[in-house]
Motif scaffolding. Structure first.
Motif, mmCIF file in Angstrom:
data_model
loop_
_atom_site.group_PDB
_atom_site.id
_atom_site.type_symbol
_atom_site.label_atom_id
_atom_site.label_comp_id
_atom_site.label_asym_id
_atom_site.label_seq_id
_atom_site.Cartn_x
_atom_site.Cartn_y
_atom_site.Cartn_z
ATOM 1 N N PRO A 83 0.784 -1.240 0.000
ATOM 2 C CA PRO A 83 0.000 0.000 0.000
ATOM 3 C C PRO A 83 0.817 1.294 0.000
ATOM 4 C CG PRO A 83 -0.243 -1.173 2.084
ATOM 5 C CD PRO A 83 0.510 -2.073 1.174
ATOM 6 N N SER A 84 2.117 1.236 0.215
ATOM 7 C CA SER A 84 2.964 2.434 0.113
ATOM 8 C C SER A 84 4.393 1.973 -0.129
ATOM 9 C CB SER A 84 2.898 3.265 1.412
ATOM 10 O OG SER A 84 3.562 2.568 2.457
ATOM 11 N N GLY A 85 5.256 2.913 -0.441
ATOM 12 C CA GLY A 85 6.664 2.569 -0.618
ATOM 13 C C GLY A 85 7.275 2.084 0.687
ATOM 14 N N ALA A 88 6.361 -1.360 1.340
ATOM 15 C CA ALA A 88 7.140 -2.286 0.509
ATOM 16 C C ALA A 88 8.514 -2.542 1.142
ATOM 17 C CB ALA A 88 7.283 -1.744 -0.914
ATOM 18 N N CYS A 89 9.147 -1.491 1.684
ATOM 19 C CA CYS A 89 10.451 -1.675 2.352
ATOM 20 C C CYS A 89 10.285 -2.619 3.547
ATOM 21 C CB CYS A 89 11.015 -0.333 2.828
ATOM 22 S SG CYS A 89 11.489 0.778 1.487
ATOM 23 N N VAL A 90 9.248 -2.376 4.353
ATOM 24 C CA VAL A 90 9.011 -3.170 5.561
ATOM 25 C C VAL A 90 8.660 -4.617 5.190
ATOM 26 C CG1 VAL A 90 7.429 -3.451 7.515
ATOM 27 C CG2 VAL A 90 8.388 -1.185 7.002
ATOM 28 N N VAL A 109 20.137 5.468 4.338
ATOM 29 C CA VAL A 109 18.817 4.890 4.019
ATOM 30 C C VAL A 109 17.701 5.915 4.236
ATOM 31 C CG1 VAL A 109 18.337 3.957 6.352
ATOM 32 C CG2 VAL A 109 17.467 2.759 4.322
ATOM 33 N N TYR A 110 16.631 5.757 3.482
ATOM 34 C CA TYR A 110 15.412 6.554 3.640
ATOM 35 C C TYR A 110 15.008 6.551 5.123
ATOM 36 C CZ TYR A 110 10.422 7.663 2.796
ATOM 37 O OH TYR A 110 9.165 8.219 2.793
ATOM 38 N N ALA A 111 14.880 7.719 5.726
ATOM 39 C CA ALA A 111 14.733 7.817 7.186
ATOM 40 C C ALA A 111 13.581 6.980 7.762
ATOM 41 C CB ALA A 111 14.617 9.279 7.598
ATOM 42 N N GLY A 156 21.656 7.121 -2.217
ATOM 43 C CA GLY A 156 21.102 7.302 -0.880
ATOM 44 C C GLY A 156 20.129 8.475 -0.839
ATOM 45 N N SER A 157 19.170 8.391 0.065
ATOM 46 C CA SER A 157 18.184 9.461 0.201
ATOM 47 C C SER A 157 18.875 10.780 0.553
ATOM 48 C CB SER A 157 17.162 9.117 1.293
ATOM 49 O OG SER A 157 16.083 8.390 0.752
ATOM 50 N N HIS A 158 18.538 11.829 -0.130
ATOM 51 C CA HIS A 158 19.008 13.207 0.080
ATOM 52 C C HIS A 158 20.464 13.460 -0.304
ATOM 53 C CE1 HIS A 158 15.255 13.601 2.108
ATOM 54 N NE2 HIS A 158 15.623 12.893 3.152
ATOM 55 N N LEU A 181 17.197 -3.912 -2.389
ATOM 56 C CA LEU A 181 17.533 -2.577 -2.895
ATOM 57 C C LEU A 181 16.282 -1.718 -2.965
ATOM 58 C CD1 LEU A 181 19.407 -0.479 -4.415
ATOM 59 C CD2 LEU A 181 18.598 -1.534 -6.531
ATOM 60 N N ASP A 182 16.369 -0.529 -2.395
ATOM 61 C CA ASP A 182 15.330 0.474 -2.616
ATOM 62 C C ASP A 182 15.733 1.216 -3.890
ATOM 63 O OD1 ASP A 182 13.730 2.750 -2.672
ATOM 64 O OD2 ASP A 182 13.635 2.906 -0.490
ATOM 65 N N ASN A 183 15.050 0.876 -4.989
ATOM 66 C CA ASN A 183 15.423 1.363 -6.327
ATOM 67 C C ASN A 183 14.475 2.475 -6.807
ATOM 68 O OD1 ASN A 183 17.045 1.260 -8.675
ATOM 69 N ND2 ASN A 183 15.757 -0.283 -9.659
ATOM 70 N N ALA A 205 6.515 3.124 -5.705
ATOM 71 C CA ALA A 205 5.888 3.417 -7.004
ATOM 72 C C ALA A 205 5.074 4.698 -6.931
ATOM 73 C CB ALA A 205 5.016 2.242 -7.445
ATOM 74 N N THR A 206 4.828 5.133 -5.702
ATOM 75 C CA THR A 206 4.255 6.450 -5.416
ATOM 76 C C THR A 206 4.958 7.541 -6.227
ATOM 77 O OG1 THR A 206 4.001 5.696 -3.133
ATOM 78 C CG2 THR A 206 3.850 8.076 -3.502
ATOM 79 N N LYS A 207 6.254 7.355 -6.442
ATOM 80 C CA LYS A 207 7.072 8.400 -7.050
ATOM 81 C C LYS A 207 6.935 8.340 -8.571
ATOM 82 C CE LYS A 207 8.249 9.207 -2.802
ATOM 83 N NZ LYS A 207 9.363 8.603 -2.105
ATOM 84 N N ALA A 215 -1.495 8.917 -5.935
ATOM 85 C CA ALA A 215 -1.689 7.631 -5.252
ATOM 86 C C ALA A 215 -0.396 7.222 -4.565
ATOM 87 C CB ALA A 215 -2.092 6.545 -6.252
ATOM 88 N N LEU A 216 -0.535 6.409 -3.505
ATOM 89 C CA LEU A 216 0.622 5.809 -2.847
ATOM 90 C C LEU A 216 0.592 4.312 -3.137
ATOM 91 C CD1 LEU A 216 -0.306 7.985 -0.084
ATOM 92 C CD2 LEU A 216 2.130 7.486 -0.036
ATOM 93 N N ILE A 217 1.741 3.769 -3.483
ATOM 94 C CA ILE A 217 1.817 2.328 -3.754
ATOM 95 C C ILE A 217 3.296 1.905 -3.724
ATOM 96 C CG2 ILE A 217 1.876 2.555 -6.279
ATOM 97 C CD1 ILE A 217 -0.120 0.193 -6.400
ATOM 98 N N GLY A 218 3.533 0.659 -3.373
ATOM 99 C CA GLY A 218 4.898 0.132 -3.360
ATOM 100 C C GLY A 218 4.954 -1.175 -4.130
HETATM 101 C C1 LIG Z 1 9.235 8.099 -0.742
HETATM 102 C C2 LIG Z 1 10.180 6.991 -0.549
HETATM 103 C C3 LIG Z 1 9.780 5.823 0.089
HETATM 104 C C4 LIG Z 1 8.414 5.662 0.697
HETATM 105 O O1 LIG Z 1 7.360 5.766 -0.206
HETATM 106 P P1 LIG Z 1 5.885 6.093 0.319
HETATM 107 O O2 LIG Z 1 5.012 5.662 -0.789
HETATM 108 O O3 LIG Z 1 5.846 7.549 0.618
HETATM 109 O O4 LIG Z 1 5.669 5.271 1.561
HETATM 110 C C5 LIG Z 1 10.691 4.800 0.206
HETATM 111 N N1 LIG Z 1 11.949 4.926 -0.266
HETATM 112 C C6 LIG Z 1 12.367 6.038 -0.877
HETATM 113 C C7 LIG Z 1 13.759 6.111 -1.393
HETATM 114 C C8 LIG Z 1 11.503 7.111 -1.036
HETATM 115 O O5 LIG Z 1 11.944 8.228 -1.618
#
Ligand SMILES: *Cc1c(COP(=O)(O)O)cnc(C)c1O
Length: 394
Positions: A83-85, A88-90, A109-111, A156-158, A181-183, A205-207, A215-218
Protein backbone atom coordinates in the motif's frame (compact mmCIF):
# COMPACT_ATOMS: atom_id res chain seq x y z
CA UNK A 1 -1.33 -10.32 -28.79
CA UNK A 2 1.51 -12.32 -30.27
CA UNK A 3 3.67 -13.65 -27.46
CA UNK A 4 6.74 -14.57 -29.51
CA UNK A 5 9.73 -13.51 -27.44
CA UNK A 6 11.43 -10.51 -28.98
CA UNK A 7 14.34 -8.96 -27.13
CA UNK A 8 13.01 -5.52 -26.42
CA UNK A 9 14.15 -2.37 -24.67
CA UNK A 10 12.52 -1.21 -21.45
CA UNK A 11 10.64 1.52 -23.33
CA UNK A 12 8.90 -1.16 -25.37
CA UNK A 13 8.36 -3.43 -22.38
CA UNK A 14 6.51 -0.77 -20.38
CA UNK A 15 4.13 -0.13 -23.28
CA UNK A 16 2.97 -3.76 -23.35
CA UNK A 17 3.87 -5.64 -20.16
CA UNK A 18 0.89 -7.04 -18.27
CA UNK A 19 -1.48 -6.18 -21.11
CA UNK A 20 -4.06 -8.81 -22.16
CA UNK A 21 -6.79 -7.16 -24.24
CA UNK A 22 -8.13 -10.60 -25.17
CA UNK A 23 -9.23 -11.04 -21.53
CA UNK A 24 -11.25 -7.80 -21.61
CA UNK A 25 -13.27 -7.91 -24.83
CA UNK A 26 -10.35 -6.31 -26.68
CA UNK A 27 -10.19 -3.18 -24.56
CA UNK A 28 -6.57 -2.09 -24.32
CA UNK A 29 -6.58 -1.57 -20.54
CA UNK A 30 -7.89 -3.90 -17.86
CA UNK A 31 -10.97 -2.46 -16.14
CA UNK A 32 -10.88 -1.66 -12.44
CA UNK A 33 -12.25 -4.77 -10.78
CA UNK A 34 -13.44 -3.79 -7.30
CA UNK A 35 -14.31 -6.70 -5.11
CA UNK A 36 -13.81 -8.90 -2.11
CA UNK A 37 -16.02 -11.93 -2.82
CA UNK A 38 -15.60 -14.02 -5.94
CA UNK A 39 -18.23 -16.74 -6.38
CA UNK A 40 -17.58 -20.32 -7.42
CA UNK A 41 -19.86 -22.55 -9.49
CA UNK A 42 -19.67 -25.53 -7.11
CA UNK A 43 -18.41 -26.80 -3.76
CA UNK A 44 -15.92 -28.97 -5.66
CA UNK A 45 -14.45 -26.00 -7.47
CA UNK A 46 -14.26 -24.03 -4.22
CA UNK A 47 -12.63 -26.88 -2.31
CA UNK A 48 -10.09 -27.55 -5.07
CA UNK A 49 -9.31 -23.86 -5.46
CA UNK A 50 -9.78 -24.56 -9.13
CA UNK A 51 -10.59 -21.05 -10.31
CA UNK A 52 -8.33 -18.24 -11.54
CA UNK A 53 -9.61 -15.64 -9.03
CA UNK A 54 -10.86 -16.75 -5.61
CA UNK A 55 -10.79 -13.85 -3.21
CA UNK A 56 -10.15 -10.13 -3.65
CA UNK A 57 -7.30 -9.98 -1.16
CA UNK A 58 -5.38 -12.70 -2.98
CA UNK A 59 -5.63 -11.57 -6.55
CA UNK A 60 -7.70 -9.51 -8.92
CA UNK A 61 -7.26 -8.71 -12.62
CA UNK A 62 -6.35 -5.05 -11.90
CA UNK A 63 -3.61 -5.77 -9.36
CA UNK A 64 -2.44 -8.80 -11.30
CA UNK A 65 -1.83 -6.71 -14.43
CA UNK A 66 0.43 -4.33 -12.49
CA UNK A 67 2.30 -7.21 -10.80
CA UNK A 68 2.91 -8.83 -14.15
CA UNK A 69 4.09 -5.56 -15.72
CA UNK A 70 6.51 -4.82 -12.85
CA UNK A 71 7.81 -8.37 -12.78
CA UNK A 72 8.46 -8.33 -16.54
CA UNK A 73 10.13 -4.93 -16.43
CA UNK A 74 12.36 -5.98 -13.52
CA UNK A 75 13.24 -9.32 -15.10
CA UNK A 76 11.99 -10.90 -11.88
CA UNK A 77 10.53 -14.26 -10.95
CA UNK A 78 7.53 -12.52 -9.40
CA UNK A 79 6.35 -9.23 -7.93
CA UNK A 80 3.97 -8.11 -5.18
CA UNK A 81 2.24 -4.82 -4.39
CA UNK A 82 2.15 -2.96 -1.09
CA UNK A 83 0.00 0.00 0.00
CA UNK A 84 2.96 2.43 0.11
CA UNK A 85 6.66 2.57 -0.62
CA UNK A 86 7.47 2.33 3.08
CA UNK A 87 5.19 -0.68 3.38
CA UNK A 88 7.14 -2.29 0.51
CA UNK A 89 10.45 -1.67 2.35
CA UNK A 90 9.01 -3.17 5.56
CA UNK A 91 7.39 -6.13 3.77
CA UNK A 92 10.63 -6.92 1.93
CA UNK A 93 12.60 -6.80 5.19
CA UNK A 94 10.12 -8.94 7.14
CA UNK A 95 10.06 -11.51 4.37
CA UNK A 96 13.75 -12.23 4.92
CA UNK A 97 14.61 -11.50 8.58
CA UNK A 98 13.03 -12.35 11.91
CA UNK A 99 13.82 -12.54 15.59
CA UNK A 100 17.54 -12.99 16.23
CA UNK A 101 18.53 -12.20 12.65
CA UNK A 102 20.93 -9.45 11.63
CA UNK A 103 20.52 -7.02 8.73
CA UNK A 104 23.06 -4.56 7.28
CA UNK A 105 21.59 -1.21 6.27
CA UNK A 106 23.27 1.83 4.65
CA UNK A 107 23.59 4.92 6.82
CA UNK A 108 22.04 6.94 3.97
CA UNK A 109 18.82 4.89 4.02
CA UNK A 110 15.41 6.55 3.64
CA UNK A 111 14.73 7.82 7.19
CA UNK A 112 11.36 6.07 7.70
CA UNK A 113 12.98 2.71 6.81
CA UNK A 114 15.56 3.39 9.53
CA UNK A 115 12.77 4.40 11.90
CA UNK A 116 10.98 1.08 11.31
CA UNK A 117 14.14 -0.89 12.09
CA UNK A 118 14.91 1.17 15.19
CA UNK A 119 11.39 0.77 16.62
CA UNK A 120 9.13 -2.10 15.49
CA UNK A 121 12.03 -3.99 13.88
CA UNK A 122 13.98 -3.87 17.14
CA UNK A 123 10.92 -4.96 19.14
CA UNK A 124 10.59 -7.95 16.80
CA UNK A 125 14.19 -8.91 17.61
CA UNK A 126 15.81 -7.82 14.34
CA UNK A 127 19.39 -6.61 14.83
CA UNK A 128 20.51 -3.78 12.55
CA UNK A 129 23.99 -2.48 11.76
CA UNK A 130 24.22 0.75 9.75
CA UNK A 131 27.16 0.81 7.35
CA UNK A 132 28.89 3.46 5.25
CA UNK A 133 27.06 3.40 1.87
CA UNK A 134 30.45 3.69 0.12
CA UNK A 135 31.76 0.51 1.72
CA UNK A 136 31.63 -1.65 -1.47
CA UNK A 137 33.32 -5.04 -1.12
CA UNK A 138 34.46 -4.01 2.38
CA UNK A 139 31.01 -5.01 3.56
CA UNK A 140 32.24 -8.61 3.88
CA UNK A 141 33.88 -7.63 7.18
CA UNK A 142 30.51 -6.72 8.71
CA UNK A 143 28.84 -10.10 8.29
CA UNK A 144 27.94 -12.03 11.41
CA UNK A 145 26.83 -15.65 11.58
CA UNK A 146 23.21 -14.42 11.83
CA UNK A 147 23.36 -11.88 8.96
CA UNK A 148 20.51 -12.82 6.66
CA UNK A 149 20.19 -9.71 4.53
CA UNK A 150 21.91 -6.59 3.21
CA UNK A 151 19.65 -3.64 2.54
CA UNK A 152 20.88 -1.12 -0.05
CA UNK A 153 19.55 2.13 -1.42
CA UNK A 154 21.36 3.67 -4.37
CA UNK A 155 21.61 6.57 -4.59
CA UNK A 156 21.10 7.30 -0.88
CA UNK A 157 18.18 9.46 0.20
CA UNK A 158 19.01 13.21 0.08
CA UNK A 159 22.79 12.70 -0.22
CA UNK A 160 22.92 10.50 -3.36
CA UNK A 161 25.80 8.12 -2.58
CA UNK A 162 25.95 5.48 -5.33
CA UNK A 163 26.56 2.01 -3.91
CA UNK A 164 28.67 -0.67 -5.55
CA UNK A 165 25.75 -3.12 -5.76
CA UNK A 166 27.57 -5.89 -7.70
CA UNK A 167 30.40 -5.93 -5.11
CA UNK A 168 27.94 -5.92 -2.20
CA UNK A 169 25.83 -8.66 -3.82
CA UNK A 170 28.90 -10.82 -4.37
CA UNK A 171 29.89 -10.53 -0.71
CA UNK A 172 26.32 -11.09 0.49
CA UNK A 173 25.75 -14.16 -1.61
CA UNK A 174 29.10 -15.63 -0.57
CA UNK A 175 27.78 -15.34 2.96
CA UNK A 176 24.36 -16.78 2.09
CA UNK A 177 22.59 -13.46 2.66
CA UNK A 178 20.01 -11.83 0.39
CA UNK A 179 20.33 -8.33 -1.10
CA UNK A 180 17.48 -5.83 -0.92
CA UNK A 181 17.53 -2.58 -2.90
CA UNK A 182 15.33 0.47 -2.62
CA UNK A 183 15.42 1.36 -6.33
CA UNK A 184 12.91 4.22 -6.19
CA UNK A 185 15.22 6.87 -7.67
CA UNK A 186 16.47 5.04 -10.75
CA UNK A 187 13.55 2.64 -11.37
CA UNK A 188 14.34 -0.50 -13.41
CA UNK A 189 14.52 1.74 -16.48
CA UNK A 190 17.82 3.23 -15.29
CA UNK A 191 19.12 0.48 -12.99
CA UNK A 192 18.48 -3.19 -13.65
CA UNK A 193 18.54 -4.33 -10.05
CA UNK A 194 18.11 -8.06 -10.50
CA UNK A 195 20.74 -8.20 -13.27
CA UNK A 196 23.17 -6.56 -10.82
CA UNK A 197 22.64 -9.24 -8.16
CA UNK A 198 19.72 -7.82 -6.16
CA UNK A 199 17.22 -10.35 -4.75
CA UNK A 200 14.42 -7.99 -3.75
CA UNK A 201 14.04 -4.83 -5.82
CA UNK A 202 11.80 -2.35 -4.04
CA UNK A 203 10.16 0.78 -5.41
CA UNK A 204 8.05 3.49 -3.87
CA UNK A 205 5.89 3.42 -7.00
CA UNK A 206 4.25 6.45 -5.42
CA UNK A 207 7.07 8.40 -7.05
CA UNK A 208 7.88 7.82 -10.73
CA UNK A 209 5.61 4.87 -11.52
CA UNK A 210 2.40 6.62 -10.47
CA UNK A 211 4.06 9.84 -11.64
CA UNK A 212 1.14 12.18 -10.97
CA UNK A 213 1.13 12.59 -7.16
CA UNK A 214 -2.31 11.02 -6.90
CA UNK A 215 -1.69 7.63 -5.25
CA UNK A 216 0.62 5.81 -2.85
CA UNK A 217 1.82 2.33 -3.75
CA UNK A 218 4.90 0.13 -3.36
CA UNK A 219 6.27 -2.75 -5.41
CA UNK A 220 8.72 -5.56 -4.66
CA UNK A 221 10.15 -7.73 -7.42
CA UNK A 222 12.06 -10.88 -6.50
CA UNK A 223 14.86 -13.01 -7.90
CA UNK A 224 14.20 -16.76 -8.01
CA UNK A 225 16.21 -17.05 -4.78
CA UNK A 226 13.94 -14.68 -2.82
CA UNK A 227 10.54 -15.20 -4.49
CA UNK A 228 9.22 -18.09 -2.34
CA UNK A 229 9.85 -16.16 0.90
CA UNK A 230 8.43 -12.91 -0.44
CA UNK A 231 5.33 -14.52 -1.89
CA UNK A 232 4.63 -16.42 1.35
CA UNK A 233 5.12 -13.47 3.70
CA UNK A 234 3.11 -11.09 1.52
CA UNK A 235 0.22 -13.59 1.55
CA UNK A 236 0.49 -14.28 5.29
CA UNK A 237 0.47 -10.60 6.23
CA UNK A 238 -2.73 -9.69 4.35
CA UNK A 239 -0.97 -6.95 2.42
CA UNK A 240 -3.36 -5.58 -0.17
CA UNK A 241 -3.55 -2.73 -2.69
CA UNK A 242 -6.79 -1.35 -4.06
CA UNK A 243 -7.50 -1.97 -7.76
CA UNK A 244 -8.03 1.79 -8.20
CA UNK A 245 -4.49 2.55 -7.05
CA UNK A 246 -3.05 -0.35 -9.04
CA UNK A 247 -4.78 1.07 -12.09
CA UNK A 248 -3.25 4.52 -11.53
CA UNK A 249 0.19 2.94 -11.22
CA UNK A 250 -0.27 0.88 -14.39
CA UNK A 251 -1.43 3.98 -16.25
CA UNK A 252 1.63 5.89 -14.99
CA UNK A 253 3.99 3.07 -15.91
CA UNK A 254 3.04 3.28 -19.58
CA UNK A 255 4.60 6.75 -19.91
CA UNK A 256 7.54 6.24 -17.54
CA UNK A 257 10.19 6.26 -20.25
CA UNK A 258 9.22 9.60 -21.81
CA UNK A 259 8.70 11.24 -18.43
CA UNK A 260 12.06 10.10 -17.08
CA UNK A 261 13.79 11.34 -20.21
CA UNK A 262 12.41 14.84 -19.58
CA UNK A 263 13.06 14.71 -15.80
CA UNK A 264 16.65 13.73 -16.56
CA UNK A 265 17.26 16.36 -19.22
CA UNK A 266 15.84 19.17 -17.11
CA UNK A 267 17.53 18.00 -13.90
CA UNK A 268 20.93 17.97 -15.60
CA UNK A 269 20.25 21.44 -16.99
CA UNK A 270 19.26 22.82 -13.55
CA UNK A 271 22.15 20.98 -11.85
CA UNK A 272 24.72 22.50 -14.24
CA UNK A 273 23.22 25.94 -13.75
CA UNK A 274 23.27 25.54 -9.96
CA UNK A 275 26.97 24.61 -10.10
CA UNK A 276 27.70 28.04 -11.56
CA UNK A 277 25.88 30.01 -8.88
CA UNK A 278 27.89 31.94 -6.25
CA UNK A 279 25.39 31.00 -3.54
CA UNK A 280 25.94 27.26 -4.09
CA UNK A 281 28.90 25.36 -2.63
CA UNK A 282 28.08 21.90 -4.02
CA UNK A 283 25.51 20.25 -6.26
CA UNK A 284 24.84 16.56 -5.58
CA UNK A 285 23.50 14.74 -8.63
CA UNK A 286 24.96 11.43 -9.86
CA UNK A 287 24.62 12.54 -13.49
CA UNK A 288 27.12 15.39 -12.95
CA UNK A 289 30.79 14.62 -13.65
CA UNK A 290 31.61 16.37 -10.34
CA UNK A 291 29.63 13.77 -8.34
CA UNK A 292 32.01 11.68 -6.23
CA UNK A 293 30.53 8.40 -7.54
CA UNK A 294 29.94 9.53 -11.11
CA UNK A 295 32.09 6.74 -12.60
CA UNK A 296 30.26 4.07 -10.60
CA UNK A 297 26.96 5.58 -11.76
CA UNK A 298 28.17 5.49 -15.39
CA UNK A 299 29.23 1.87 -15.01
CA UNK A 300 25.94 0.55 -13.60
CA UNK A 301 23.14 3.00 -14.43
CA UNK A 302 21.68 3.97 -17.78
CA UNK A 303 20.22 7.28 -16.65
CA UNK A 304 19.62 9.79 -13.88
CA UNK A 305 16.21 11.05 -12.84
CA UNK A 306 14.81 14.34 -11.55
CA UNK A 307 15.80 14.38 -7.88
CA UNK A 308 18.94 16.22 -6.74
CA UNK A 309 20.31 18.21 -3.85
CA UNK A 310 22.55 21.21 -3.44
CA UNK A 311 24.39 22.77 -0.53
CA UNK A 312 24.31 26.54 -0.09
CA UNK A 313 27.29 28.59 1.01
CA UNK A 314 27.08 29.43 4.73
CA UNK A 315 24.07 31.67 5.23
CA UNK A 316 21.45 32.42 7.85
CA UNK A 317 18.42 30.09 7.65
CA UNK A 318 16.31 33.16 6.89
CA UNK A 319 18.08 33.36 3.53
CA UNK A 320 17.05 29.79 2.73
CA UNK A 321 13.48 30.57 3.77
CA UNK A 322 13.49 33.65 1.52
CA UNK A 323 14.78 31.51 -1.35
CA UNK A 324 12.25 28.70 -0.97
CA UNK A 325 9.09 30.30 0.48
CA UNK A 326 8.36 32.46 -2.54
CA UNK A 327 9.28 30.15 -5.40
CA UNK A 328 6.35 30.11 -7.76
CA UNK A 329 6.94 26.84 -9.67
CA UNK A 330 8.44 24.69 -6.88
CA UNK A 331 6.03 23.56 -4.17
CA UNK A 332 7.25 22.84 -0.65
CA UNK A 333 6.30 19.25 -0.04
CA UNK A 334 7.27 15.67 0.67
CA UNK A 335 7.39 12.92 -1.87
CA UNK A 336 8.47 13.46 -5.49
CA UNK A 337 8.27 11.78 -8.87
CA UNK A 338 5.18 13.65 -10.03
CA UNK A 339 4.96 16.11 -12.91
CA UNK A 340 5.46 19.09 -10.59
CA UNK A 341 8.68 20.53 -9.17
CA UNK A 342 9.25 20.45 -5.42
CA UNK A 343 11.74 21.79 -2.91
CA UNK A 344 12.57 21.07 0.73
CA UNK A 345 15.36 21.52 3.24
CA UNK A 346 17.01 18.46 4.80
CA UNK A 347 19.42 17.93 7.68
CA UNK A 348 21.31 14.63 7.14
CA UNK A 349 22.96 15.02 10.56
CA UNK A 350 19.68 13.94 12.15
CA UNK A 351 19.53 10.77 10.06
CA UNK A 352 23.02 9.27 10.45
CA UNK A 353 24.76 7.18 13.06
CA UNK A 354 27.80 5.64 11.32
CA UNK A 355 28.96 8.36 8.94
CA UNK A 356 29.08 12.12 9.40
CA UNK A 357 27.78 15.02 7.35
CA UNK A 358 30.37 17.80 7.34
CA UNK A 359 28.87 20.39 5.01
CA UNK A 360 28.54 23.84 6.58
CA UNK A 361 25.79 25.18 4.35
CA UNK A 362 22.15 24.23 4.14
CA UNK A 363 21.14 21.14 2.15
CA UNK A 364 18.22 21.70 -0.20
CA UNK A 365 16.56 18.92 -2.16
CA UNK A 366 14.82 19.66 -5.46
CA UNK A 367 12.56 17.52 -7.56
CA UNK A 368 12.73 18.74 -11.14
CA UNK A 369 9.30 18.21 -12.64
CA UNK A 370 8.07 18.34 -16.19
CA UNK A 371 7.95 22.14 -16.47
CA UNK A 372 10.24 23.92 -18.92
CA UNK A 373 13.77 23.91 -17.45
CA UNK A 374 14.43 27.56 -18.34
CA UNK A 375 11.30 28.55 -16.41
CA UNK A 376 12.50 26.59 -13.39
CA UNK A 377 15.92 28.25 -13.57
CA UNK A 378 14.30 31.70 -13.79
CA UNK A 379 12.26 30.88 -10.67
CA UNK A 380 15.39 29.77 -8.79
CA UNK A 381 17.30 32.83 -10.00
CA UNK A 382 14.76 35.13 -8.36
CA UNK A 383 15.03 32.95 -5.26
CA UNK A 384 18.80 33.46 -5.13
CA UNK A 385 18.25 37.23 -5.43
CA UNK A 386 16.07 37.04 -2.29
CA UNK A 387 18.73 34.83 -0.65
CA UNK A 388 21.41 37.47 -1.38
CA UNK A 389 19.26 40.26 0.00
CA UNK A 390 18.98 38.52 3.39
CA UNK A 391 22.73 37.65 3.42
CA UNK A 392 23.64 41.29 2.79
CA UNK A 393 21.33 42.47 5.57
CA UNK A 394 22.82 39.96 8.04
C1 LIG B 1 9.23 8.10 -0.74
C2 LIG B 1 10.18 6.99 -0.55
C3 LIG B 1 9.78 5.82 0.09
C4 LIG B 1 8.41 5.66 0.70
O1 LIG B 1 7.36 5.77 -0.21
P1 LIG B 1 5.89 6.09 0.32
O2 LIG B 1 5.01 5.66 -0.79
O3 LIG B 1 5.85 7.55 0.62
O4 LIG B 1 5.67 5.27 1.56
C5 LIG B 1 10.69 4.80 0.21
N1 LIG B 1 11.95 4.93 -0.27
C6 LIG B 1 12.37 6.04 -0.88
C7 LIG B 1 13.76 6.11 -1.39
C8 LIG B 1 11.50 7.11 -1.04
O5 LIG B 1 11.94 8.23 -1.62
Amino acid sequence: MNNNKLTTSSATVIAHAGSHPEDHYGFVNPPIYRGSTVVFPSVDCMQNGDQRYQYGRWNNPSTEALCEAISTLEGATGAVLCPSGLSACVTAILSVVGSGDHILVPDSVYAPTRHFLDTAGKRLGIQTTYYDPQIGAGISELFQSNTEAVFTESPGSHTFEIQDIPAIAKAAHAHGALVLLDNTWATPLYFKAIDHGVDLSIMAATKYIVGHSDALIGTIAASSRAWPQLKAYHFQSGTYVSPDDANLALRGLRTLDVRLERHQRSALCVAKWLEEQDQVSRVIYPGLPSHKNHSLWRRDFTGATGLLSFVTKSAPIEAVKALLDDLSLFGLGYSWGGFESLAMTVDPRKMRTTTTWEEEGHLIRLHIGLENAEDLIADLKLGFDRFDLICHQA
